[in-house]
Design an enzyme around this catalytic site. Structure first.
Site, PDB file in Angstrom:
ATOM      1  N   ASP A  22       0.865  -1.169   0.000  1.00 50.05           N
ATOM      2  CA  ASP A  22       0.000   0.000   0.000  1.00 50.05           C
ATOM      3  C   ASP A  22       0.921   1.244   0.000  1.00 50.05           C
ATOM      4  O   ASP A  22       2.131   1.134   0.225  1.00 50.05           O
ATOM      5  CB  ASP A  22      -0.871  -0.064   1.254  1.00 50.05           C
ATOM      6  CG  ASP A  22      -1.614   1.227   1.523  1.00 50.05           C
ATOM      7  OD1 ASP A  22      -2.264   1.732   0.599  1.00 50.05           O
ATOM      8  OD2 ASP A  22      -1.522   1.728   2.660  1.00 50.05           O
ATOM      9  N   PHE A  23       0.377   2.413  -0.257  1.00 51.02           N
ATOM     10  CA  PHE A  23       1.216   3.620  -0.319  1.00 51.02           C
ATOM     11  C   PHE A  23       1.045   4.489   0.940  1.00 51.02           C
ATOM     12  O   PHE A  23       1.906   4.503   1.804  1.00 51.02           O
ATOM     13  CB  PHE A  23       0.898   4.412  -1.600  1.00 51.02           C
ATOM     14  CG  PHE A  23       1.826   5.569  -1.830  1.00 51.02           C
ATOM     15  CD1 PHE A  23       3.156   5.363  -2.141  1.00 51.02           C
ATOM     16  CD2 PHE A  23       1.364   6.879  -1.721  1.00 51.02           C
ATOM     17  CE1 PHE A  23       4.027   6.429  -2.337  1.00 51.02           C
ATOM     18  CE2 PHE A  23       2.213   7.950  -1.922  1.00 51.02           C
ATOM     19  CZ  PHE A  23       3.554   7.724  -2.234  1.00 51.02           C
ATOM     20  N   ASP A  24      -0.113   5.159   1.073  1.00 51.63           N
ATOM     21  CA  ASP A  24      -0.306   6.081   2.213  1.00 51.63           C
ATOM     22  C   ASP A  24      -0.402   5.320   3.527  1.00 51.63           C
ATOM     23  O   ASP A  24      -1.231   4.416   3.664  1.00 51.63           O
ATOM     24  CB  ASP A  24      -1.589   6.890   2.016  1.00 51.63           C
ATOM     25  CG  ASP A  24      -1.486   7.872   0.868  1.00 51.63           C
ATOM     26  OD1 ASP A  24      -1.221   9.046   1.120  1.00 51.63           O
ATOM     27  OD2 ASP A  24      -1.658   7.441  -0.297  1.00 51.63           O
TER      28      ASP A  24
HETATM   29 MG   LIG Z   1      -2.874   3.087   3.506  1.00 43.92          MG
END
Ligand SMILES: [Mg+2]
Length: 246
Positions: A22-24
């Site tokens: 995932d990123f954020d």
């Molecule tokens: Mg996230």
């Protein structure tokens, strides 16, 4: 499950595994304005090392649109999936799969626009989802969740409640289907998928990874289907770093 059971393995044979991130909240801290995130140079170096260790079998799967995600990741040589699995970009090609949903998503954006204006919230119309962000107004969570649930139900969409954001998106496409689709292709095929994320929208990815002989690692939170957990983003990045040295 005891605490020890939830700790991820000390080492990973990255020659046999693929990595889905995932990123954020997983690679960058959550910030008040989503456009202000930046990948730390050490994190960028870590991803580059993982790309080498897996012969390129690293993907970032985000709720952000693909175009937005690509702005922040730059040229890492990883596969990118945007809009919770609706968009895919492999290093050599681009596939976008959002046309058939655009009418319902436009209607959702129109329906949620007055809510955004009334509470000074950021409304984002992405190719594969409409997101109402309340990072700048954490007190508006209940209002946002209810508005997005009602809108999604009225338009035949599904709702997703993430970390200070709620979204309306097409049914049947999520981070789990994204992971499975990417796993069908080289250089991912035949490996064991490892999925790391910090949010409820990552749960589909954990389940998919575990169905395919790999495992999920959840950052924070306790209500998760992931086999392993760590307390925070820095712990996850430190684990990844150590796993490369094992
Ligand atoms: Mg996230």
């Amino acid at each position: 499950m005891t605490m020890d059971d939830s700790r991820p393995p000390a080492t990973v044979d990255w020659g046999q595994h693929a990595l889905f991130l995932d990123f954020d909240g997983t690679l960058t801290p959550i910030v008040a304005r989503p456009e202000l995130v930046a990948l730390a140079p050490t994190t960028r170096d870590l991803i580059a090392a993982l790309v080498r260790a897996t012969s390129g079998a690293v993907a970032i799967i985000s709720g952000r649109s693909l175009a937005d995600l690509a702005t922040h990741t730059g040229d890492l040589g990883v596969t990118l999936s945007g809009s919770h699995g609706l968009e895919l970009r492999q290093p050599e090609q681009e596939i976008t799969l959002h046309g058939q949903f655009s009418d319902a998503l436009s209607a959702a954006a129109r329906a949620l626009s007055p809510v955004a204006e009334a509470h000074d919230l950021l409304l984002e119309h992405k190719p594969g989802a409409v997101a109402l962000h309340y990072r700048a107004r954490p007190d508006c969570g209940d209002i946002v969740r209810r508005a997005v649930e009602d809108t999604a139900r009225d338009l035949g969409l599904r709702h997703m409640h993430g970390n200070l954001v709620s979204e309306a998106a097409p049914r049947g496409i999520d981070k789990g289907t994204a992971l499975a689709g990417i796993m069908a292709q080289p250089p991912f095929a035949g490996r064991h998928p490892v999925m790391i994320g910090d949010d409820t929208t990552d749960e589909d990815g954990f389940a998919s990874a575990q169905n395919m002989g790999g495992f999920g690692l959840r950052i924070g939170g306790t209500d998760t289907c992931a086999q392993y957990r760590v307390a925070d983003m820095d712990s996850a990045l430190a684990w990844l770093d150590r796993s490369l040295r094992g």
